[in-house]
Design a protein around this motif. Structure first.
Motif, mmCIF file in Angstrom:
data_model
loop_
_atom_site.group_PDB
_atom_site.id
_atom_site.type_symbol
_atom_site.label_atom_id
_atom_site.label_comp_id
_atom_site.label_asym_id
_atom_site.label_seq_id
_atom_site.Cartn_x
_atom_site.Cartn_y
_atom_site.Cartn_z
ATOM 1 N N GLN A 277 22.976 51.105 17.640
ATOM 2 C CA GLN A 277 22.136 51.766 16.650
ATOM 3 C C GLN A 277 20.784 51.061 16.690
ATOM 4 O O GLN A 277 20.740 49.835 16.757
ATOM 5 C CB GLN A 277 22.701 51.664 15.239
ATOM 6 N N THR A 278 19.694 51.807 16.656
ATOM 7 C CA THR A 278 18.379 51.192 16.618
ATOM 8 C C THR A 278 17.679 51.555 15.321
ATOM 9 O O THR A 278 17.881 52.636 14.773
ATOM 10 C CB THR A 278 17.500 51.626 17.806
ATOM 11 N N ARG A 279 16.876 50.644 14.851
ATOM 12 C CA ARG A 279 16.057 50.891 13.668
ATOM 13 C C ARG A 279 14.658 50.346 13.954
ATOM 14 O O ARG A 279 14.421 49.144 13.877
ATOM 15 C CB ARG A 279 16.663 50.211 12.438
ATOM 16 N N GLU A 280 13.759 51.252 14.324
ATOM 17 C CA GLU A 280 12.384 50.849 14.577
ATOM 18 C C GLU A 280 11.594 50.955 13.277
ATOM 19 O O GLU A 280 11.500 52.018 12.678
ATOM 20 C CB GLU A 280 11.752 51.716 15.666
ATOM 21 N N MET A 281 11.018 49.843 12.868
ATOM 22 C CA MET A 281 10.318 49.750 11.598
ATOM 23 C C MET A 281 8.813 49.925 11.792
ATOM 24 O O MET A 281 8.285 49.650 12.873
ATOM 25 C CB MET A 281 10.596 48.388 10.958
ATOM 26 N N PRO A 282 8.112 50.350 10.756
ATOM 27 C CA PRO A 282 6.651 50.414 10.838
ATOM 28 C C PRO A 282 6.052 49.025 11.026
ATOM 29 O O PRO A 282 6.749 48.009 10.944
ATOM 30 C CB PRO A 282 6.243 51.003 9.477
ATOM 31 N N ALA A 283 4.761 48.989 11.261
ATOM 32 C CA ALA A 283 4.075 47.704 11.412
ATOM 33 C C ALA A 283 4.324 46.834 10.193
ATOM 34 O O ALA A 283 4.317 47.298 9.054
ATOM 35 C CB ALA A 283 2.583 47.932 11.601
ATOM 36 N N PHE A 284 4.537 45.558 10.462
ATOM 37 C CA PHE A 284 4.804 44.605 9.389
ATOM 38 C C PHE A 284 3.812 43.452 9.511
ATOM 39 O O PHE A 284 3.852 42.683 10.482
ATOM 40 C CB PHE A 284 6.235 44.080 9.477
ATOM 41 N N GLY A 285 2.917 43.339 8.539
ATOM 42 C CA GLY A 285 1.931 42.270 8.562
ATOM 43 C C GLY A 285 1.115 42.284 9.829
ATOM 44 O O GLY A 285 0.868 43.340 10.432
ATOM 45 N N GLU A 286 0.695 41.119 10.267
ATOM 46 C CA GLU A 286 -0.092 41.004 11.491
ATOM 47 C C GLU A 286 0.791 40.926 12.727
ATOM 48 O O GLU A 286 0.302 41.129 13.845
ATOM 49 C CB GLU A 286 -0.998 39.772 11.417
ATOM 50 N N ASP A 287 2.051 40.627 12.549
ATOM 51 C CA ASP A 287 2.983 40.504 13.668
ATOM 52 C C ASP A 287 4.380 40.861 13.188
ATOM 53 O O ASP A 287 5.009 40.104 12.445
ATOM 54 C CB ASP A 287 2.958 39.078 14.230
ATOM 55 N N GLY A 288 4.879 42.010 13.618
ATOM 56 C CA GLY A 288 6.195 42.455 13.186
ATOM 57 C C GLY A 288 7.330 41.566 13.641
ATOM 58 O O GLY A 288 8.458 41.706 13.153
ATOM 59 N N HIS A 289 7.054 40.640 14.547
ATOM 60 C CA HIS A 289 8.085 39.695 14.977
ATOM 61 C C HIS A 289 8.546 38.819 13.813
ATOM 62 O O HIS A 289 9.603 38.205 13.876
ATOM 63 C CB HIS A 289 7.540 38.822 16.111
ATOM 64 N N GLN A 290 7.758 38.784 12.743
ATOM 65 C CA GLN A 290 8.075 37.947 11.591
ATOM 66 C C GLN A 290 8.924 38.671 10.539
ATOM 67 O O GLN A 290 9.198 38.121 9.469
ATOM 68 C CB GLN A 290 6.787 37.447 10.947
ATOM 69 N N LEU A 291 9.358 39.881 10.833
ATOM 70 C CA LEU A 291 10.111 40.662 9.846
ATOM 71 C C LEU A 291 11.345 39.926 9.330
ATOM 72 O O LEU A 291 11.628 39.939 8.132
ATOM 73 C CB LEU A 291 10.535 42.003 10.461
ATOM 74 N N PHE A 292 12.092 39.285 10.204
ATOM 75 C CA PHE A 292 13.351 38.659 9.792
ATOM 76 C C PHE A 292 13.119 37.565 8.754
ATOM 77 O O PHE A 292 13.895 37.413 7.806
ATOM 78 C CB PHE A 292 14.080 38.086 11.010
ATOM 79 N N ALA A 293 12.039 36.798 8.899
ATOM 80 C CA ALA A 293 11.780 35.698 7.968
ATOM 81 C C ALA A 293 11.012 36.145 6.747
ATOM 82 O O ALA A 293 11.251 35.653 5.648
ATOM 83 C CB ALA A 293 11.012 34.578 8.669
ATOM 84 N N ARG A 294 10.090 37.069 6.912
ATOM 85 C CA ARG A 294 9.168 37.404 5.824
ATOM 86 C C ARG A 294 9.390 38.786 5.225
ATOM 87 O O ARG A 294 8.698 39.159 4.282
ATOM 88 C CB ARG A 294 7.729 37.295 6.323
ATOM 89 N N GLY A 295 10.329 39.530 5.753
ATOM 90 C CA GLY A 295 10.568 40.880 5.258
ATOM 91 C C GLY A 295 11.987 41.099 4.786
ATOM 92 O O GLY A 295 12.570 42.161 5.028
ATOM 93 N N ASN A 296 12.549 40.117 4.071
ATOM 94 C CA ASN A 296 13.924 40.228 3.588
ATOM 95 C C ASN A 296 14.156 41.467 2.737
ATOM 96 O O ASN A 296 15.198 42.122 2.829
ATOM 97 C CB ASN A 296 14.290 38.981 2.775
ATOM 98 N N ASP A 297 13.182 41.796 1.900
ATOM 99 C CA ASP A 297 13.343 42.968 1.038
ATOM 100 C C ASP A 297 13.427 44.260 1.838
ATOM 101 O O ASP A 297 13.962 45.265 1.353
ATOM 102 C CB ASP A 297 12.175 43.060 0.048
ATOM 103 N N LEU A 298 12.930 44.241 3.082
ATOM 104 C CA LEU A 298 12.982 45.422 3.936
ATOM 105 C C LEU A 298 14.258 45.479 4.764
ATOM 106 O O LEU A 298 14.901 46.525 4.871
ATOM 107 C CB LEU A 298 11.751 45.454 4.855
ATOM 108 N N TRP A 299 14.634 44.363 5.385
ATOM 109 C CA TRP A 299 15.766 44.432 6.321
ATOM 110 C C TRP A 299 17.128 44.286 5.652
ATOM 111 O O TRP A 299 18.134 44.786 6.181
ATOM 112 C CB TRP A 299 15.623 43.432 7.455
ATOM 113 N N GLN A 300 17.210 43.614 4.525
ATOM 114 C CA GLN A 300 18.529 43.395 3.933
ATOM 115 C C GLN A 300 19.253 44.692 3.566
ATOM 116 O O GLN A 300 20.452 44.826 3.860
ATOM 117 C CB GLN A 300 18.410 42.452 2.733
ATOM 118 N N PRO A 301 18.588 45.694 2.972
ATOM 119 C CA PRO A 301 19.309 46.957 2.733
ATOM 120 C C PRO A 301 19.760 47.644 4.014
ATOM 121 O O PRO A 301 20.802 48.322 4.025
ATOM 122 C CB PRO A 301 18.279 47.805 1.978
#
Length: 402
Positions: A277-301
């Motif tokens: 299963q893939t989930r491509e997310m919109p742009a996140f901050g200046e570098d989407g590579h940081q989603l796991f650390a800085r985007g908990n409210d987005l990825w946890q659900p």
């Protein structure tokens, strides 16, 4: 504030705090402000450190022996608990790999503890105090990378951690989930090819190797070779006809691995027989590579939704509180007058924000994962006392008597 360890390739040269935002806790029993980074284990989630012996080979076939440093967390109770193994990434710079502290990944760990998991976060060979042992995950040359040997070493280390913890009495050996970010995601997918008994799912956050956002933004070394590696992982995962479900999460502005590469790698894994299963997310901050650390409210659900049909229905994401009364700057309604100083700091913070207390101690946080971090900051001082609860979130007082 207790600081998390760096997510390797994600960190871009900085050790990140929990989302990198200001937060504070205070022991209001004595009235003394606590230091910003207390050196203590997170007792409220039973943090401990164990060593797991492992032997791997580097790209030259040289044997490397070490005891992996593994941070563990557990929910209350005797178990048995399902297990999640969370794998960190890789900074491009050797000095930063050597300087990495013991990996904790506390925000993600708390999410899984809320779901009822025991959590293991290994610090692998080549990082922190284990950097002196060698670097079995090195890609060596950009034009001819050694991705196969890196994958074999990382998978061997993760497999050793899984097997070690499966042998403990409070772990449910038949319910293991693997998750990793950046090179940790690459390692996670490599480990699915090991077909470890008990592994029921794997999650890859922006997994890959050979990326450098400063010199080759979005373009890793030899993405075609990475595609072959991911295809091999998928082929091996499906070899017995029972591949585990996998979730691949990435963003459109990843500066390590551009999304077109991550799509191709997921497709290669699927075409080789893996379940994807893939989930491509919109742009996140200046570098989407940081989603796991800085985007908990987005990825946890998203992870909650993926794991629910696999037998893990308890949510780990904290929902926005429902009901309550409007926040005011009055402090008379607080459970105790000693909380007033902290509450005023919460009121001055930007949203999203949260304030937690047990009536004696308090913690507040703002930004990503604010509710979880406010509770964690408060609970670090509640050993043997009543645990903290949310008092206010954003503009709403949600406190109710137990």
């Amino acid at each position: 504030m207790r600081r998390t360890s760096c997510l390797a390739a994600l960190c871009l040269g900085a050790v990140l705090g929990l989302a990198g935002v200001a937060a504070r806790a205070e022991d209001t029993t004595t009235g003394d402000a606590q230091p910003a980074a207390p050196v203590r284990l997170a007792n409220d989630i039973r943090e401990a450190v164990i060593r797991v012996p492992v032997s791997v080979e580097n790209h030259l076939g040289r044997k490397l022996d070490a005891d992996l440093i593994v941070t563990t967390f557990r929910p209350p109770g005797p178990g048995p608990f399902p297990l999640v193994v969370i794998s960190h990434g890789r900074p491009p710079q050797e000095a930063k790999r050597a300087a990495m502290p013991r990996q904790r990944l506390e925000a993600a760990a708390r999410f899984f503890v809320r779901k009822g998991f025991a959590v293991a976060v290994p610090t692998r060979i080549g990082y922190g105090e284990l950097a002196a042992v060698g670097d079995p995950e090195a890609s060596v040359k950009c034009d001819a990378p050694r991705y196969a040997s890196a994958a074999e070493a990382a998978a061997a280390e993760l497999s050793a951690v899984v097997r070690h913890l499966q042998s403990t009495a409070d772990i449910d050996a038949k319910r293991v989930v693997l998750i990793g970010q950046s090179l940790g995601g690459f390692a996670t997918m490599a480990t699915t090819g090991e077909r470890l008994p008990g592994v029921v799912a794997a999650i890859d956050f922006a997994g890959g190797h050979g990326g450098n956002p400063d010199t080759r933004a979005g373009e890793p070394c030899r993405p075609d070779e990475l595609r072959r590696r991911f295809a091999d992982f998928g082929r091996r995962a499906a070899a017995d006809g029972l591949p585990v479900p996998t979730l691949w999460v990435f963003t459109e502005n990843d500066r390590f691995f551009a999304p077109q590469h991550q799509r191709r790698w997921a497709e290669a894994y699927r075409e080789a027989g893996g379940l994807v299963q893939t989930r491509e997310m919109p742009a996140f901050g200046e570098d989407g590579h940081q989603l796991f650390a800085r985007g908990n409210d987005l990825w946890q659900p998203i992870v909650d939704a993926f794991l629910k049909p696999l037998g893990f229905p308890v949510p780990g994401a904290l929902p926005a509180p429902v009901g309550g009364t409007a926040v005011t700057d009055e402090v008379q309604g607080l459970p105790a007058s000693r909380l007033a100083t902290g509450y005023r700091k919460f009121l001055a913070a930007q949203e999203p924000r949260a304030f937690a207390t047990n009536g004696s101690r308090w913690g507040y946080a703002y930004g990503d994962d604010a509710q979880s971090r406010a509770l964690a900051l408060c609970d670090q001082f509640t050993d043997g006392e009543e645990r903290c609860r949310l008092y206010a979130v954003n503009r709403t007082v949600v406190w109710s008597k137990p």
